[in-house]
Design an enzyme around this catalytic site. Sequence first.
Site, PDB file in Angstrom:
ATOM      1  N   ASP A  64      46.453  41.906  46.653  1.00  0.00           N
ATOM      2  CA  ASP A  64      45.381  41.116  46.040  1.00  0.00           C
ATOM      3  C   ASP A  64      44.468  40.553  47.125  1.00  0.00           C
ATOM      4  O   ASP A  64      43.231  40.642  47.043  1.00  0.00           O
ATOM      5  CB  ASP A  64      46.006  39.995  45.215  1.00  0.00           C
ATOM      6  CG  ASP A  64      45.003  39.300  44.300  1.00  0.00           C
ATOM      7  OD1 ASP A  64      43.858  39.776  44.186  1.00  0.00           O
ATOM      8  OD2 ASP A  64      45.379  38.290  43.681  1.00  0.00           O
ATOM      9  N   ASP A  79      40.453  42.097  48.545  1.00  0.00           N
ATOM     10  CA  ASP A  79      39.237  41.279  48.639  1.00  0.00           C
ATOM     11  C   ASP A  79      38.620  41.399  50.027  1.00  0.00           C
ATOM     12  O   ASP A  79      37.392  41.484  50.171  1.00  0.00           O
ATOM     13  CB  ASP A  79      39.553  39.819  48.328  1.00  0.00           C
ATOM     14  CG  ASP A  79      39.614  39.536  46.831  1.00  0.00           C
ATOM     15  OD1 ASP A  79      39.618  40.503  46.045  1.00  0.00           O
ATOM     16  OD2 ASP A  79      39.660  38.352  46.449  1.00  0.00           O
ATOM     17  N   TYR A 134      53.865  37.597  41.648  1.00  0.00           N
ATOM     18  CA  TYR A 134      53.248  37.214  40.376  1.00  0.00           C
ATOM     19  C   TYR A 134      54.156  37.525  39.185  1.00  0.00           C
ATOM     20  O   TYR A 134      53.691  37.752  38.071  1.00  0.00           O
ATOM     21  CB  TYR A 134      51.910  37.939  40.179  1.00  0.00           C
ATOM     22  CG  TYR A 134      50.847  37.653  41.205  1.00  0.00           C
ATOM     23  CD1 TYR A 134      51.010  36.670  42.170  1.00  0.00           C
ATOM     24  CD2 TYR A 134      49.668  38.380  41.203  1.00  0.00           C
ATOM     25  CE1 TYR A 134      50.030  36.417  43.113  1.00  0.00           C
ATOM     26  CE2 TYR A 134      48.672  38.122  42.148  1.00  0.00           C
ATOM     27  CZ  TYR A 134      48.860  37.152  43.101  1.00  0.00           C
ATOM     28  OH  TYR A 134      47.886  36.899  44.048  1.00  0.00           O
TER      29      TYR A 134
END
Length: 358
Positions: free
Chosen positions: A246, A250, A138
């Site tokens: 990330d 989750d 990112y």
Amino acid sequence: MRQHRIAVIPGDGIGIEVVAAGCRVLEASAQRDGGFALDLQPFDWGSERYRRTGAFMPADGADQLRRFDAILFGAVGAPDIADHLTLWGLRLAICQPLDQYANVRPTRVLPGIRSPLGALDPGDLDWVIVRENSEGEYAGQGGRSHRGLPEEVATDVSIFTRAGVKRIMRFAFETARARPRKRLTIVTKSNAQRHGMVLWDEIAAEVARDFPDVTHDKMLVDAMTVRMVMKPQSLDTIVATNLHADILSDLAAALAGSIGIAPTANLDPERRSPSMFEPIHGSAFDITGKGIANPVGTFWSAAMMLEHIGEGAAAARLMRAVERITADAALHTPDLGGQATTDAVTAAAVAAILGDNA
């Protein structure tokens, strides 16, 4: 009396609802403690502002936030605005300039919540996932050429620097050292990504030498998903890249019962800039305005914020309130299989905080 200035950015969707709930429990926490006060200053940054002005936040938004001790954030995202515009226009526009390079996501099965894995003994699923939060996949490097033509090209370049990897590895080892089991799992994909991920592995091995009291092992990210499901009790502290963590966090939230209960801290461990605390769920426009969003992820994030700003007793009191809420099935919101409303859960949390004499 100790004073703390908190920037409050509800953002979009259910972020507005759960941050309002979070502010109520924070105010109750300050009232119950009696030793500190919170100056909660709201900011209208988000998709509605983007529609009005063409920007999710002012150009000097990150600098405005530097005046605060911490940031409470809700969510960003709207059905009519592309997701990459919302993410880069607000959340990453805060995290990156303020160098909040350590994203910390604790996960455990709270009282009264059943994991999809079935019955687990206490501590079988009790993890902290440390996510590198400033570079990696990112980093924002890349571009598109020859748009619309048959030879169109799009690139996203993962950036791994020695400085960036070393500091997140040291943070992860220090986090593992502070936990009872003193165990760290380093997630990688160096069998296929032979440059950046090999650097990741090499620096992990270098840093590990400074932490002989921390047991560590290495997992490829695909195998890690299997281990999280099949052997959750074998894990404790986990460190992974921006993208890998990330995704894994989750999965961790789902295994703990609901993404609605999961918290996040975006930390500048050196405290040069304020850190930001948020639930990991998104703006969830499918339930926006229905009054059924689960505020527990925001409450847990708020507890992490209180701990970060030095109010440990209030943080512990808030977490006890969270556990009392989740232990009561009548206070489970629909994501947990119940019918409770956001307001009912919040009122119960406030009552638990104000009545806590532990």
